[in-house]
Write a protein that holds these residues in place. Structure first.
Motif, PDB file in Angstrom:
ATOM      1  N   VAL A   1       0.587 -10.247  -5.202  1.00  0.00           N
ATOM      2  CA  VAL A   1       0.395  -9.010  -4.449  1.00  0.00           C
ATOM      3  C   VAL A   1       1.625  -8.112  -4.562  1.00  0.00           C
ATOM      4  CG1 VAL A   1       0.208  -8.110  -2.089  1.00  0.00           C
ATOM      5  CG2 VAL A   1      -1.209 -10.031  -2.798  1.00  0.00           C
TER       6      VAL A   1
ATOM      7  N   ARG B   1       7.659   2.797   1.879  1.00  0.00           N
ATOM      8  CA  ARG B   1       8.660   3.863   1.955  1.00  0.00           C
ATOM      9  C   ARG B   1       9.838   3.260   2.695  1.00  0.00           C
ATOM     10  NH1 ARG B   1       5.960   9.689   2.833  1.00  0.00           N
ATOM     11  NH2 ARG B   1       3.917   9.182   2.000  1.00  0.00           N
TER      12      ARG B   1
ATOM     13  N   TRP C   1       7.251   2.238   6.200  1.00  0.00           N
ATOM     14  CA  TRP C   1       5.814   2.494   6.109  1.00  0.00           C
ATOM     15  C   TRP C   1       5.201   1.920   4.863  1.00  0.00           C
ATOM     16  CZ3 TRP C   1       4.824   3.839  10.742  1.00  0.00           C
ATOM     17  CH2 TRP C   1       5.716   4.656  11.445  1.00  0.00           C
ATOM     18  N   LEU C   2       4.102   1.224   5.046  1.00  0.00           N
ATOM     19  CA  LEU C   2       3.345   0.722   3.916  1.00  0.00           C
ATOM     20  C   LEU C   2       2.512   1.865   3.347  1.00  0.00           C
ATOM     21  CD1 LEU C   2       1.669  -2.700   3.724  1.00  0.00           C
ATOM     22  CD2 LEU C   2       0.413  -0.715   2.974  1.00  0.00           C
ATOM     23  N   ASP C   3       2.631   2.064   2.038  1.00  0.00           N
ATOM     24  CA  ASP C   3       1.959   3.189   1.393  1.00  0.00           C
ATOM     25  C   ASP C   3       0.825   2.757   0.479  1.00  0.00           C
ATOM     26  OD1 ASP C   3       2.849   5.645   2.155  1.00  0.00           O
ATOM     27  OD2 ASP C   3       3.778   6.140   0.227  1.00  0.00           O
ATOM     28  N   GLY C   4       0.828   1.492   0.087  1.00  0.00           N
ATOM     29  CA  GLY C   4      -0.223   1.057  -0.822  1.00  0.00           C
ATOM     30  C   GLY C   4      -0.109  -0.428  -1.135  1.00  0.00           C
ATOM     31  N   VAL C   5      -1.188  -0.962  -1.647  1.00  0.00           N
ATOM     32  CA  VAL C   5      -1.243  -2.391  -1.978  1.00  0.00           C
ATOM     33  C   VAL C   5      -1.905  -2.529  -3.342  1.00  0.00           C
ATOM     34  CG1 VAL C   5      -2.228  -4.628  -1.309  1.00  0.00           C
ATOM     35  CG2 VAL C   5      -1.400  -3.059   0.457  1.00  0.00           C
ATOM     36  N   MET C   6      -1.385  -3.410  -4.171  1.00  0.00           N
ATOM     37  CA  MET C   6      -2.005  -3.682  -5.474  1.00  0.00           C
ATOM     38  C   MET C   6      -1.989  -5.198  -5.699  1.00  0.00           C
ATOM     39  SD  MET C   6       1.149  -2.187  -7.819  1.00  0.00           S
ATOM     40  CE  MET C   6       1.536  -0.768  -6.799  1.00  0.00           C
ATOM     41  N   HIS C   7      -2.766  -5.659  -6.676  1.00  0.00           N
ATOM     42  CA  HIS C   7      -2.773  -7.103  -6.906  1.00  0.00           C
ATOM     43  C   HIS C   7      -3.111  -7.431  -8.345  1.00  0.00           C
ATOM     44  CE1 HIS C   7      -7.093  -6.646  -6.802  1.00  0.00           C
ATOM     45  NE2 HIS C   7      -7.220  -7.881  -7.203  1.00  0.00           N
TER      46      HIS C   7
ATOM     47  N   ARG D   1       1.672   6.613  12.361  1.00  0.00           N
ATOM     48  CA  ARG D   1       1.922   7.164  11.029  1.00  0.00           C
ATOM     49  C   ARG D   1       0.839   8.154  10.593  1.00  0.00           C
ATOM     50  NH1 ARG D   1       5.863   8.201   7.523  1.00  0.00           N
ATOM     51  NH2 ARG D   1       4.946   8.565   5.494  1.00  0.00           N
TER      52      ARG D   1
ATOM     53  N   GLU E   1      -2.076   2.265  13.312  1.00  0.00           N
ATOM     54  CA  GLU E   1      -1.405   1.731  12.130  1.00  0.00           C
ATOM     55  C   GLU E   1      -2.077   0.436  11.643  1.00  0.00           C
ATOM     56  OE1 GLU E   1       0.457   3.414  10.432  1.00  0.00           O
ATOM     57  OE2 GLU E   1       1.793   2.118   9.283  1.00  0.00           O
TER      58      GLU E   1
ATOM     59  N   ARG F   1      -4.948   1.584   9.554  1.00  0.00           N
ATOM     60  CA  ARG F   1      -4.511   2.231   8.310  1.00  0.00           C
ATOM     61  C   ARG F   1      -4.098   1.151   7.304  1.00  0.00           C
ATOM     62  NH1 ARG F   1      -0.166   4.208   5.457  1.00  0.00           N
ATOM     63  NH2 ARG F   1       1.316   3.159   6.818  1.00  0.00           N
TER      64      ARG F   1
ATOM     65  N   LEU G   1      -5.617  -0.289   3.598  1.00  0.00           N
ATOM     66  CA  LEU G   1      -4.831  -0.356   2.358  1.00  0.00           C
ATOM     67  C   LEU G   1      -4.852  -1.765   1.775  1.00  0.00           C
ATOM     68  CD1 LEU G   1      -1.727   1.866   3.247  1.00  0.00           C
ATOM     69  CD2 LEU G   1      -3.577   2.423   1.664  1.00  0.00           C
TER      70      LEU G   1
ATOM     71  N   GLY H   1      -6.823  -2.612  -1.559  1.00  0.00           N
ATOM     72  CA  GLY H   1      -5.873  -2.947  -2.628  1.00  0.00           C
ATOM     73  C   GLY H   1      -6.073  -4.342  -3.200  1.00  0.00           C
ATOM     74  N   ILE H   2      -6.697  -5.224  -2.446  1.00  0.00           N
ATOM     75  CA  ILE H   2      -6.856  -6.608  -2.905  1.00  0.00           C
ATOM     76  C   ILE H   2      -8.222  -6.850  -3.524  1.00  0.00           C
ATOM     77  CG2 ILE H   2      -6.897  -9.056  -2.197  1.00  0.00           C
ATOM     78  CD1 ILE H   2      -4.129  -7.949  -1.985  1.00  0.00           C
TER      79      ILE H   2
END
Lengths: 195, 195
Positions: free
Chosen positions: A34, A39, A43-49, B175, B180, B183, B187, B191-192
């Protein structure tokens, strides 16, 4: 290797934290990996995997493909890894990952890596010299304290000086003694993966 | 139904945000459902997950099992849902979820739910009356503004007054104009999951 020079580091610097999910050691299977975009430390801005093989050789390639395919790629300034080994002994050559992505790479561990122990463990695996070379490519290690002077963490860095890496790690360790992106990547990866 | 009464709400109140991953509509398959534990509007404390069927009937049961099996269960004070439908028209009866978990449930949407439109859509599905009953069980709706006076969001609540639900939603929307926890659940889930 080009080294990015960081002057003043913005509090909202975009960093990626990478960690792996749970898995059964030594059993050939795919493990969730993951990446979380933060930022700075807030702050969490996005997630990828992506997925990597237990004790495989694909971690660096999979991370670089994941990062470069992401809509966040252009905003990212640093890749942070929870250590240099994932899914067992799938070792990330941080110099190669830096070269592939053009982004500085900082590997963070809570324990000081014991190179002798790693060297011995690798001998039980295929292509152990290749893995060992990736470990050695992590280079020099820095001992750093973040929120708490008495708790040390350890950094390897590629494409960035250890001094700049330390600045970014301190700035983004807002909730614990490791960068928030890595704390959260760990919670997401372990919370989503099944055994 | 017992209603929990909240006096002053602590800024670190533990809330769970729940959202689903991406999926192909109308195709029978399992969809990732993610729960993230937040301390108020600031810190992620944990991640959990389950899977539910596209247009199925298992969302409420799966959420309640996931929550009650979690080590965070004892600390949680509220469950927040991104709306009352997941994975298509897998409708959560929030009164039933409140009764099963003993926790107040607040469903948050950015758009005002159009009940007539939902009613019509449900008619194309099996056991539509059962689904419609779960929708009606969401009860009264409140229009609320959080960070930005001009942007409204909409709440349903079970096991908590709409006034208290609004307080918690405002406090935790640090945010964006939604809490939050929701939100970030969005994400993580998007994202997963893969299509």
């Amino acid at each position: 290797m080009t080294r990015k020079s960081f002057g003043v580091i913005k509090p909202e610097i975009r960093v990626l934290g990478v960690d792996d999910g749970v898995f059964i050691p030594h059993v050939e299977s795919l493990v969730l990996l993951v990446g979380v975009v933060f930022r700075g430390g807030y702050w969490l801005d996005g997630v990828m995997h992506t997925e990597i093989l237990v004790d495989g050789f694909d971690a660096a390639d999979k991370i670089s493909s994941m990062v470069m395919a992401s809509p966040h790629y252009e905003q990212l300034r640093v890749i942070m890894l929870n250590g240099i080994t994932f899914a067992g002994f799938n070792v990330v050559d941080i110099k190669a990952l830096n070269a592939a992505t053009g982004l500085p790479v900082v590997a963070v561990t809570r324990e000081k890596p014991d190179l002798q122990l790693i060297h011995r463990a690798l001998k039980h695996l295929s292509r152990s010299e290749e893995r060992w070379k990736a470990v050695l490519n992590a280079g020099e290690i820095a001992e750093v304290s973040t929120r708490n002077e008495s708790e040390k963490i350890y950094l390897h860095a590629a494409g960035i000086s250890l001094v700049d890496a330390e600045k970014i790690v301190r700035l983004t360790s807002t909730r614990s003694n490791i960068p928030e992106a890595l704390r959260v990547a760990h919670l997401v990866a372990s919370g989503i993966s099944d055994l």
